[in-house]
Design an enzyme around this catalytic site. Structure first.
Site, PDB file in Angstrom:
ATOM      1  N   SER A  32       0.831  -1.137  -0.079  1.00 22.78           N
ATOM      2  CA  SER A  32      -0.002  -0.057   0.081  1.00 22.78           C
ATOM      3  C   SER A  32       0.878   1.251   0.012  1.00 22.78           C
ATOM      4  O   SER A  32       2.217   1.157   0.389  1.00 22.78           O
ATOM      5  CB  SER A  32      -0.710   0.014   1.218  1.00 22.78           C
ATOM      6  OG  SER A  32      -0.189   0.281   2.587  1.00 22.78           O
ATOM      7  N   ASP A  33       0.523   2.470  -0.387  1.00 26.94           N
ATOM      8  CA  ASP A  33       1.427   3.438  -0.343  1.00 26.94           C
ATOM      9  C   ASP A  33       0.950   4.131   1.181  1.00 26.94           C
ATOM     10  O   ASP A  33      -0.045   4.601   1.181  1.00 26.94           O
ATOM     11  CB  ASP A  33       1.054   4.624  -1.293  1.00 26.94           C
ATOM     12  CG  ASP A  33       2.186   5.657  -1.348  1.00 26.94           C
ATOM     13  OD1 ASP A  33       2.841   5.528  -0.368  1.00 26.94           O
ATOM     14  OD2 ASP A  33       2.218   6.625  -2.052  1.00 26.94           O
ATOM     15  N   TYR A  34       1.926   4.172   2.010  1.00 34.61           N
ATOM     16  CA  TYR A  34       1.690   4.469   3.299  1.00 34.61           C
ATOM     17  C   TYR A  34       0.445   4.174   3.882  1.00 34.61           C
ATOM     18  O   TYR A  34       0.083   2.954   4.092  1.00 34.61           O
ATOM     19  CB  TYR A  34       2.091   6.054   3.151  1.00 34.61           C
ATOM     20  CG  TYR A  34       2.735   6.616   4.464  1.00 34.61           C
ATOM     21  CD1 TYR A  34       4.139   6.333   4.718  1.00 34.61           C
ATOM     22  CD2 TYR A  34       1.929   7.293   5.536  1.00 34.61           C
ATOM     23  CE1 TYR A  34       4.599   6.728   5.809  1.00 34.61           C
ATOM     24  CE2 TYR A  34       2.489   7.772   6.638  1.00 34.61           C
ATOM     25  CZ  TYR A  34       3.743   7.478   6.819  1.00 34.61           C
ATOM     26  OH  TYR A  34       4.692   7.627   7.869  1.00 34.61           O
TER      27      TYR A  34
END
Ligand code: BGC
Length: 664
Positions: A200-202
């Site tokens: 996931s992005d962040y």
């Protein structure tokens, strides 16, 4: 390092003994800071990108990392978007070549090497296409454009061996990427054959709630894992909710097993089970970081990243003529804005600024006067008067202007892409002295330039060049190195033209030639062209092209043709030119761009020297994404240019002939 060793030991001592993988954002260097990726893209040179990525990997792995969240493979066509700085610019071919080169440089072919750094091409997908360049914004895009413009750099990165990717923060066509099973599973794995794992992005999984797509955290974790996000980066949602989601049957155990298997596969591929201590050796750390060899490469890469946008002959400055130089502007003597927005680990203050670089290079540093004139955002009292005085006393003025490093990068979308007003006023006042002015732009995106800046005697795009900024800029200014960079992004006339890119469509009413522009596709106030086009970049010498020849003007379906052109150095100095091949499909079942870059080659020639460059052109170069998302080439006429930018070149045409029916 000590902390990482402790964490690894805890993992090994735990029930399953699975080693940890350490990841970080090494985007353009760890301690030795190389030019920002957009700057380096100006070299149009995958070999250089691969070499700097290798050096970054050597430093990052020496410091204990196994994986970097790079390269950014997003094609960025709107300069308002701050993350333009992290990628290779507006063109799909250039981005695909450079992203793959960076992956090869980070990883090498052998993932089990101690200094192999896993790559993570990001952000999947079309993150650069956020509406109006607004960070984290929405993407509304056709399937064809997604496949034709935004996916190929991911495809080339995976083909180069990348085993991870990161889902974009943004939504595409109404579905946040992090929860988009059609994107992360059907397309990424099914269509593109990706075999690694997805981050996931962040906190993007948690953000599904704010998107209005998930009800709560539990629902967000469920949607993300079902979509194909294998590892949650930061939110902790997977740890908190997956056990219960599996227990209640909301997430099948098999889904979690698949995600785990993908991550274990990557850990196994890098040999982490046999060697969990790789990258965690203090001696290697001491030996391999910030070495003189990396510093030298940073200087070379920085000089190769500079683009000479215009020059009336004021450059290069002859150091022996001992001219008085005034260096004016907030970036002349400033070490805080050399690295760029993504250099977390770089030591502030260890970079070389322009004044230091020039002092080291000039035979008589006493001939250099440095005056700030203005701060980055605000005027300083008496600043302009002092600058004008210094300009009047000098033979040549260097104006170091532009953006602070925190004006581009993540969450730095801007509505105008201009030099801050205080600096523009400084430039206009200095220009009014009539002294020869060389503008040194500092920036993380293409800029719309005006008056005192745009009309200078010379303008150089110098981006954020990293540790060796000042040395490299001095090398260029004093002619020790010939500028050879080419723009990876178009510089428009005005901010309001964005998104602006060279491979746009013709429209039904294009502006052609000198005729009337009434009721034509242009802005009422501005031509829809570039001040400095994609691919543009001058040299201190002068290159000419001639003898454009085709081995055959007819391209048969399964054959290729040779396109050759002679490059001649007609100027007085040794230099390098990037020869660029563009095509245009004249008539197609889906309208095609007015030009598309297909091949390029860098040539270095002595004065008077020449070389014939050859490109092999095949049907694959003429393909596009047509109906049903299939890559197709359509028989017919194609324009072909071989030139020195996206708006010039020698022109010819070729015809693609349909596949001949097989004779049974
Ligand atoms: C960025 C990613 C980055 C991550 C970790 C996010 O905000 O979008 O590109 O890798 O942070 O630092």
């Amino acid at each position: 390092m000590a902390g990482a060793r402790r964490a690894q030991q805890m993992a090994l001592d735990s029930r399953l003994g699975i080693p940890l993988i350490f990841a970080g954002d090494v985007i353009h260097g760890l301690k030795t800071i190389f030019p920002v990726p957009l700057a380096e893209a100006s070299s149009f040179d995958p070999v250089l990108a691969q070499r700097t990525a290798r050096a970054m990997a050597i430093e990052a792995t020496a410091a204990g990392l196994h994986l970097t969240f790079a390269p950014m493979a997003d094609v960025a066509r709107d300069q308002r978007w701050g993350r333009v700085v992290e990628g290779a610019g507006e063109d799909v071919t250039l981005t695909a070549l450079l992203s793959a080169a960076r992956v090869r440089g980070f990883q090498t072919r052998d993932l089990r090497r101690d200094d192999s750094l896993l790559a993570c091409p990001k952000h999947f997908a079309a993150y650069g296409a956020v509406a109006a360049g607004l960070e984290y914004g929405s993407v509304d895009i056709s399937d064809e454009t997604l496949r034709e413009t935004h996916l190929p750099p991911f495809g080339s990165s995976f083909a180069a061996g990348a085993l991870t990717t990161m889902a974009a923060f943004s939504e595409i066509n109404g579905v946040p990427a992090t929860a988009d099973r059609a994107l992360l599973t059907d397309l990424l794995r099914g269509e593109m054959g990706f075999r690694g794992f997805v981050f996931s992005d962040y906190t993007a999984d948690e953000e599904l709630i704010a998107h209005g797509f998930a009800e709560d955290e539990r629902d967000a974790a469920r949607l993300a894992v079902l979509a194909g996000v294998d590892m949650s980066m930061q939110s902790g949602l997977y740890i908190r909710y997956l056990p219960e989601l599996v227990k209640t049957g909301a997430v099948p155990m098999a889904t979690v097993d698949v995600a785990v298997r993908r991550i274990l596969y990557v850990k196994a591929a890098m040999g982490l089970f046999e060697n969990p201590w790789r990258s965690l050796d203090a001696e290697t750390e001491a030996r391999n970081i910030a070495t003189p060899a990396h510093r030298a490469l940073a200087r070379e890469a920085a000089a190769r990243s500079v683009v000479l946008l215009q020059n009336d002959g004021v450059l290069p400055i002859d150091p022996d003529k001992a001219r008085r130089i005034a260096l004016i502007g907030p970036f002349g003597e400033d070490k805080d804005n050399l690295y760029g927005p993504w250099a977390f680990y770089g030591d502030p203050g260890k970079g070389v600024d322009i004044a230091s670089g020039l002092r080291a290079a000039l035979p008589d540093p006493g001939k250099l006067t440095v005056v700030r004139g203005s701060s980055i955002h605000e005027a300083i009292e008496g600043g302009i008067a002092e600058a004008v005085k210094a300009a009047k006393a000098a033979d040549v003025v260097l104006l170091a202007l532009g953006e602070a490093q925190d004006m581009s990068g993540e969450a730095q979308s801007r509505t105008t892409i201009e030099i801050p007003a205080a600096q523009q006023a400084l430039a206009d006042a200095v220009a009014a002295t009539g002294k020869p002015v060389v503008v040194l732009l500092r920036h993380g995106r293409a800029l719309a330039l005006h008056e005192g800046v745009a009309n200078a005697n010379a303008v150089l795009a110098t981006w954020f060049l990293g540790s060796e900024s000042g040395h490299a800029i001095a090398d260029i200014l004093l002619g020790k190195v010939d500028p050879s960079g080419k723009l990876p992004v178009s510089f428009p006339w005005e901010s309001g033209q964005e998104p602006f890119f060279y491979d746009r469509k013709s429209t039904g009413r294009p502006v052609l030639g000198q005729g009337s522009t009434e009721y034509k596709a242009r802005y009422a106030t501005t031509d829809n062209s570039a001040r400095y086009p994609f691919g543009h970049g001058l040299s201190y010498t002068r290159f000419a092209l001639d003898k454009l020849e085709l081995s055959d003007a007819a391209l048969r379906w399964d054959k290729s043709i040779d396109v050759s052109v002679r490059v001649i150095n007609k100027g007085p100095r040794k230099g390098s030119e990037v020869v660029q091949l563009y095509i245009r499909d004249r008539v197609a079942s889906r309208t095609r761009p007015i030009r598309e870059l297909k091949h390029m080659e860098r040539v270095t020639l002595d004065p008077g020297g020449n070389r014939t460059v050859r490109f092999a052109l095949s049907r694959a170069d003429l393909e596009f994404v047509g109906a049903g998302n299939r890559r197709i080439a359509e028989p017919g006429l194609f324009d072909l240019w071989v030139g020195q930018s996206s708006v010039d070149g020698l022109h010819t045409q070729i015809t693609l002939y349909a596949e001949e029916p097989s004779r049974a």
